[in-house]
Design an enzyme around this catalytic site. Structure first.
Site, PDB file in Angstrom:
ATOM      1  N   TYR A 111     125.250  41.899  51.133  1.00 52.13           N
ATOM      2  CA  TYR A 111     125.468  40.627  51.794  1.00 52.13           C
ATOM      3  C   TYR A 111     125.562  40.479  53.225  1.00 52.13           C
ATOM      4  O   TYR A 111     124.873  39.555  53.682  1.00 52.13           O
ATOM      5  CB  TYR A 111     126.707  40.234  50.935  1.00 52.13           C
ATOM      6  CG  TYR A 111     127.341  38.979  51.373  1.00 52.13           C
ATOM      7  CD1 TYR A 111     126.945  37.397  50.944  1.00 52.13           C
ATOM      8  CD2 TYR A 111     128.520  38.836  52.380  1.00 52.13           C
ATOM      9  CE1 TYR A 111     127.703  36.420  51.693  1.00 52.13           C
ATOM     10  CE2 TYR A 111     129.147  37.626  52.731  1.00 52.13           C
ATOM     11  CZ  TYR A 111     128.674  36.539  52.581  1.00 52.13           C
ATOM     12  OH  TYR A 111     129.164  35.061  52.999  1.00 52.13           O
ATOM     13  N   LYS A 159     123.256  38.743  56.082  1.00 53.66           N
ATOM     14  CA  LYS A 159     123.454  37.634  57.152  1.00 53.66           C
ATOM     15  C   LYS A 159     123.261  38.315  58.364  1.00 53.66           C
ATOM     16  O   LYS A 159     122.668  37.195  59.153  1.00 53.66           O
ATOM     17  CB  LYS A 159     125.117  37.710  57.022  1.00 53.66           C
ATOM     18  CG  LYS A 159     125.714  36.840  55.487  1.00 53.66           C
ATOM     19  CD  LYS A 159     125.390  35.574  55.659  1.00 53.66           C
ATOM     20  CE  LYS A 159     126.115  34.891  54.704  1.00 53.66           C
ATOM     21  NZ  LYS A 159     125.669  33.381  54.341  1.00 53.66           N
TER      22      LYS A 159
HETATM   23  N1  LIG Z   1     133.878  30.857  51.804  1.00 53.85           N
HETATM   24  C1  LIG Z   1     134.015  31.770  52.671  1.00 53.85           C
HETATM   25  O1  LIG Z   1     135.166  32.421  52.468  1.00 53.85           O
HETATM   26  C2  LIG Z   1     133.002  32.229  53.326  1.00 53.85           C
HETATM   27  C3  LIG Z   1     133.097  33.275  54.413  1.00 53.85           C
HETATM   28  C4  LIG Z   1     132.193  33.645  55.097  1.00 53.85           C
HETATM   29  C5  LIG Z   1     130.896  33.026  54.954  1.00 53.85           C
HETATM   30  N2  LIG Z   1     130.792  32.063  54.018  1.00 53.85           N
HETATM   31  C6  LIG Z   1     129.483  31.656  54.260  1.00 53.85           C
HETATM   32  O2  LIG Z   1     129.536  30.096  54.205  1.00 53.85           O
HETATM   33  C7  LIG Z   1     128.482  29.563  53.320  1.00 53.85           C
HETATM   34  C8  LIG Z   1     129.200  28.594  52.462  1.00 53.85           C
HETATM   35  O3  LIG Z   1     130.268  29.183  51.464  1.00 53.85           O
HETATM   36  P1  LIG Z   1     131.003  28.548  50.235  1.00 53.85           P
HETATM   37  O4  LIG Z   1     132.102  29.475  50.133  1.00 53.85           O
HETATM   38  O5  LIG Z   1     130.724  27.320  50.444  1.00 53.85           O
HETATM   39  O6  LIG Z   1     130.016  29.192  49.297  1.00 53.85           O
HETATM   40  P2  LIG Z   1     129.786  28.825  47.794  1.00 53.85           P
HETATM   41  O7  LIG Z   1     129.312  30.084  46.761  1.00 53.85           O
HETATM   42  O8  LIG Z   1     130.975  27.718  47.182  1.00 53.85           O
HETATM   43  O9  LIG Z   1     128.493  27.859  47.944  1.00 53.85           O
HETATM   44  C9  LIG Z   1     127.370  28.090  48.244  1.00 53.85           C
HETATM   45  C10 LIG Z   1     126.305  27.308  47.599  1.00 53.85           C
HETATM   46  O10 LIG Z   1     125.181  27.956  47.673  1.00 53.85           O
HETATM   47  C11 LIG Z   1     124.406  27.313  46.687  1.00 53.85           C
HETATM   48  N3  LIG Z   1     123.244  28.260  46.107  1.00 53.85           N
HETATM   49  C12 LIG Z   1     123.311  29.533  45.863  1.00 53.85           C
HETATM   50  N4  LIG Z   1     121.931  30.000  45.836  1.00 53.85           N
HETATM   51  C13 LIG Z   1     120.945  28.890  46.089  1.00 53.85           C
HETATM   52  C14 LIG Z   1     119.873  28.765  45.906  1.00 53.85           C
HETATM   53  N5  LIG Z   1     118.899  29.912  45.664  1.00 53.85           N
HETATM   54  N6  LIG Z   1     119.370  27.694  46.393  1.00 53.85           N
HETATM   55  C15 LIG Z   1     120.058  26.588  46.891  1.00 53.85           C
HETATM   56  N7  LIG Z   1     121.365  26.801  46.733  1.00 53.85           N
HETATM   57  C16 LIG Z   1     121.880  27.792  46.290  1.00 53.85           C
HETATM   58  C17 LIG Z   1     125.380  27.716  45.422  1.00 53.85           C
HETATM   59  O11 LIG Z   1     124.929  26.922  44.247  1.00 53.85           O
HETATM   60  C18 LIG Z   1     126.722  26.884  46.019  1.00 53.85           C
HETATM   61  O12 LIG Z   1     126.823  25.601  45.707  1.00 53.85           O
HETATM   62  C19 LIG Z   1     127.894  30.758  52.539  1.00 53.85           C
HETATM   63  O13 LIG Z   1     126.631  31.080  53.171  1.00 53.85           O
HETATM   64  C20 LIG Z   1     128.697  31.707  52.756  1.00 53.85           C
HETATM   65  O14 LIG Z   1     128.025  33.239  52.743  1.00 53.85           O
HETATM   66  C21 LIG Z   1     131.859  31.704  53.278  1.00 53.85           C
END
Ligand SMILES: NC(=O)c1ccc[n+]([C@@H]2O[C@H](COP(=O)([O-])OP(=O)(O)OC[C@H]3O[C@@H](n4cnc5c(N)ncnc54)[C@H](O)[C@@H]3O)[C@@H](O)[C@H]2O)c1
Length: 318
Positions: free
Chosen positions: A148, A152
């Site tokens: 992951y 990124k």
């Molecule tokens: N939440 C955290 O703590 C955190 C920390 C660091 C980075 N991030 C990054 O921030 C972003 C948002 O995080 P989040 O917590 O909302 O994640 P999340 O998993 O809640 O949401 C991600 C969304 O992406 C969608 N998704 C997955 N595969 C897909 C695809 N092939 N096509 C279209 N949509 C797809 C999922 O259905 C989901 O709704 C992500 O990129 C994550 O890596 C989040």
């Protein structure tokens, strides 16, 4: 302005979309069209935006999102860390392939003379891996230890290269843990921090899989939305050439987090916590050193300010 949000049905995506729509209703009329892309949407979602249901791994679907020129892309869709480790091919196709499709669609738009999109990419502090140095700052070399984080980092490099070529105007934000995620399990290993705040705030007992001394970084979801929106508008001249920013983020121990929950929700919170450290969780989330973020500070990004504010904001309704 046409705004595209990928991962719009996710935890951060829903909060971002709610804010975009609220700001629009409050009279910030720059938002003329909103396209949401995710693999699916909850039945309750209102029809104020165009919804595209499907995968960013499908180049045709991504091109559909760009049929009307896009001014701002918030690229949030991703396969999270735990799932990415178990399902390599899925994570490769989405986290690398899907990001590439979005970048190519934005490039094609620029080459057609239809405008260069500001491309805000939700990266992650997972790019740093472990062990971390005694202080993390803008000069800390990434060293991802999981697919992951590696995906990124590779995407950040693409965002920077496409920006250098003038095909997009990109910004990658290295997000910390975002609080407080709803209870549904979607593969995030860091979900226990959200559970801690939510369960203790509701007066329920909670077994923490770290020691009270475990030190971490986190931000509330409203703070992360503020920073994403800022990233969409900040002048390119304020960004470093590599276009990646470590965000200002609170650094605290899990014991301090419990104190903050008690300060907001009452002293009984202390009676509700049991500490049962798990080696893997402690190693992944409990060894974060202090951080300095001068580049993001200078560009106007902000953290929550203090822990009680983070706790309060973490549970705010969208
Ligand atoms: N939440 C955290 O703590 C955190 C920390 C660091 C980075 N991030 C990054 O921030 C972003 C948002 O995080 P989040 O917590 O909302 O994640 P999340 O998993 O809640 O949401 C991600 C969304 O992406 C969608 N998704 C997955 N595969 C897909 C695809 N092939 N096509 C279209 N949509 C797809 C999922 O259905 C989901 O709704 C992500 O990129 C994550 O890596 C989040």
């Amino acid at each position: 302005m046409h705004v595209l949000v990928t991962g719009a049905a996710g935890f951060v995506g829903q909060a971002l979309v709610a804010r975009l729509l609220r700001d629009h209703d409050d009279g910030h009329r720059s938002l003329q069209a909103l396209t949401l892309l995710d693999v699916g949407f909850p039945a309750s979602t209102t029809g104020a935006a165009r919804q595209l249901a499907g995968s960013i791994a499908d180049a045709g679907l991504v091109r559909q999102a760009f049929e009307r020129p896009v001014d701002r892309v918030f690229h949030l869709a991703s396969i999270p860390g735990g799932t990415a480790e178990q399902e390599y091919e899925l994570a490769r196709d989405v986290n690398l392939g899907g990001t590439q499709h979005l970048l190519e669609a934005a490039r094609a738009q620029a080459l057609r003379g239809e405008g260069v999109a500001r491309f805000v990419f939700a990266s992650s502090i997972a790019v740093y891996g472990s062990p971390l140095p005694a202080l993390v700052d803008d000069g800390t070399a990434p060293n991802p230890q999981m697919s992951y984080g590696a995906q990124k980092l590779m995407s950040e490099i693409q965002v920077a290269d496409f920006s250098r070529r003038g095909w997009i105007d990109g910004v990658s934000l290295r997000l910390p843990g975002v609080l407080a995620r709803p209870p549904a399990r979607t593969g995030q290993l860091s979900a226990f921090m959200s559970d801690l705040i939510r369960e203790l705030a509701a007066g329920r007992s909670f077994t923490c899989p770290t020691s009270p001394q475990a030190a971490t970084w986190a931000s509330s979801v409203p703070n992360v939305v503020d920073n994403l929106l800022h990233a969409a508008e900040v002048a390119a001249g304020c960004l470093p050439p590599r276009r990646s920013l470590l965000l200002p983020t609170l650094h605290f121990t899990m014991g301090e987090l419990v104190h903050a929950v008690a300060a907001v929700h009452g002293a009984q919170v202390h009676e509700l916590v049991r500490w049962a450290p798990q080696e893997r969780i402690e190693a992944l989330f409990g060894c974060f050193p202090p951080l300095r973020t001068p580049a993001a500070d200078a560009a106007g990004f902000r953290h929550d300010g203090d822990l009680p504010t983070l706790v309060r904001r973490a549970l705010q309704p969208l």
